[in-house]
Write a protein that holds these residues in place. Structure first.
Motif, PDB file in Angstrom:
ATOM      1  N   LYS A 101      81.963  23.078  28.614  1.00 56.35           N
ATOM      2  CA  LYS A 101      81.821  23.644  29.661  1.00 56.35           C
ATOM      3  C   LYS A 101      80.775  23.488  29.934  1.00 56.35           C
ATOM      4  O   LYS A 101      80.108  23.320  31.845  1.00 56.35           O
ATOM      5  N   HIS A 102      79.879  24.018  29.572  1.00 54.15           N
ATOM      6  CA  HIS A 102      78.048  24.504  29.887  1.00 54.15           C
ATOM      7  C   HIS A 102      76.983  23.188  30.707  1.00 54.15           C
ATOM      8  O   HIS A 102      76.612  23.356  31.360  1.00 54.15           O
ATOM      9  N   TYR A 103      78.000  21.556  30.194  1.00 53.61           N
ATOM     10  CA  TYR A 103      77.272  21.074  30.821  1.00 53.61           C
ATOM     11  C   TYR A 103      78.048  20.450  31.966  1.00 53.61           C
ATOM     12  O   TYR A 103      76.974  20.376  33.191  1.00 53.61           O
ATOM     13  N   ARG A 117      91.141  27.583  32.356  1.00 54.34           N
ATOM     14  CA  ARG A 117      91.014  28.292  31.051  1.00 54.34           C
ATOM     15  C   ARG A 117      91.979  26.876  30.322  1.00 54.34           C
ATOM     16  O   ARG A 117      91.909  27.013  29.601  1.00 54.34           O
ATOM     17  N   GLN A 118      92.415  25.836  30.844  1.00 53.34           N
ATOM     18  CA  GLN A 118      93.167  24.617  30.093  1.00 53.34           C
ATOM     19  C   GLN A 118      91.945  23.421  29.749  1.00 53.34           C
ATOM     20  O   GLN A 118      92.084  22.698  29.343  1.00 53.34           O
ATOM     21  N   ILE A 119      90.662  23.999  29.825  1.00 52.38           N
ATOM     22  CA  ILE A 119      89.829  22.856  29.933  1.00 52.38           C
ATOM     23  C   ILE A 119      89.005  23.678  28.990  1.00 52.38           C
ATOM     24  O   ILE A 119      88.777  24.658  28.275  1.00 52.38           O
TER      25      ILE A 119
END
Length: 247
Positions: free
Chosen positions: A141-143, A134-136
């Motif tokens: 993220k979908h990439y 969850r820190q990202i």
């Protein structure tokens, strides 16, 4: 309006996420290559033409369903039974999409359809870990998912093509159907780490043997449903016992 710096940072984040997905998936693809090759050989032995066998890898893109589907096609199974059986085998993808779905609701429908197509066991294994951090930031993220999914897709297509090429060189009298059983044994055995999983596998195997002579391989569908039912019952029972001890 976005500044040039913001646009550049966004592009850099996309490239980073994409490359991270590719790197995370590459080690997994090493184990996928033999299965793709075996499927290519089995597809031909089941009566599929080389273009049909390759098309199944491109359209269906689900190893277990392809292995089972090729076998059912080989014995002349009616399409409704073929579709239902492969649907049941692939029900686990509903769990995958349930787990990751909430994190991609901000994406367009086209993106969600593309990611759903690329959602396989192997892609989920890498992507779920990435989304679990969850820190990202969620924005790119979908990439990661795209990179992981397309990496597996490419390897699966190439390994299938190699298997088809090898299969055209194998005499039909060799009978390579036994590789299907070996493949699924290799997939299942490492997962038998607790009682529910072990009993589910043993029950499904026993039912499959007892229903071996049923027409159109219907016994496989019954075995699958029975194994799932036993596994779920034992898992719920284990949780209930654990809760009782906790109280």
């Amino acid at each position: 309006m976005l500044t040039e710096t913001q646009i550049a940072n966004g592009r850099s984040a996309i490239k980073t996420a994409l490359w991270q997905g590719i790197k995370a998936e590459i080690p997994i693809t090493i184990g996928v290559i033999p299965f793709g090759m075996i499927y290519g050989v089995l597809g031909l032995s089941a009566g599929l033409t080389p273009p049909q066998a390759q098309a199944m890898s491109s359209i269906v893109f689900a190893g277990s369903a392809q292995f089972l589907g090729a076998q059912l096609i080989g014995v002349g199974t009616p399409l409704p039974i073929l579709w239902l059986t492969t649907f049941i085998v692939n029900l686990r993808h509903v769990l995958y999409s349930t787990a990751l779905g909430p994190d991609i609701q901000h994406l367009s429908r086209k993106w969600r359809w593309l990611l759903a197509y690329l959602l396989t066991d192997e892609a989920y294994a890498a992507t779920a870990v990435h989304y679990g951090n969850r820190q990202i930031p969620l924005a790119h993220k979908h990439y990661f998912w795209l990179g992981a999914g397309f990496t597996l897709w490419g390897v699966w297509q190439v390994s299938t093509a190699v298997g088809i090429l090898l299969g055209t060189q194998v005499p039909p009298e060799w009978g390579l159907d036994f590789t299907l059983a070996l493949t699924f044994i290799g997939i299942v055995v490492p997962t038998l780490k607790d009682r529910p999983n072990t009993m589910a596998a043993l029950t499904a195997g026993l039912v499959a043997v007892l229903t071996f002579n049923w027409p159109y391989k219907l016994g496989l569908m019954v075995a699958t449903l029975t194994g799932i039912a036993v596994g779920v019952w034992l898992e719920n029972r284990k949780r209930s016992i654990s809760a009782d001890f906790a109280d």
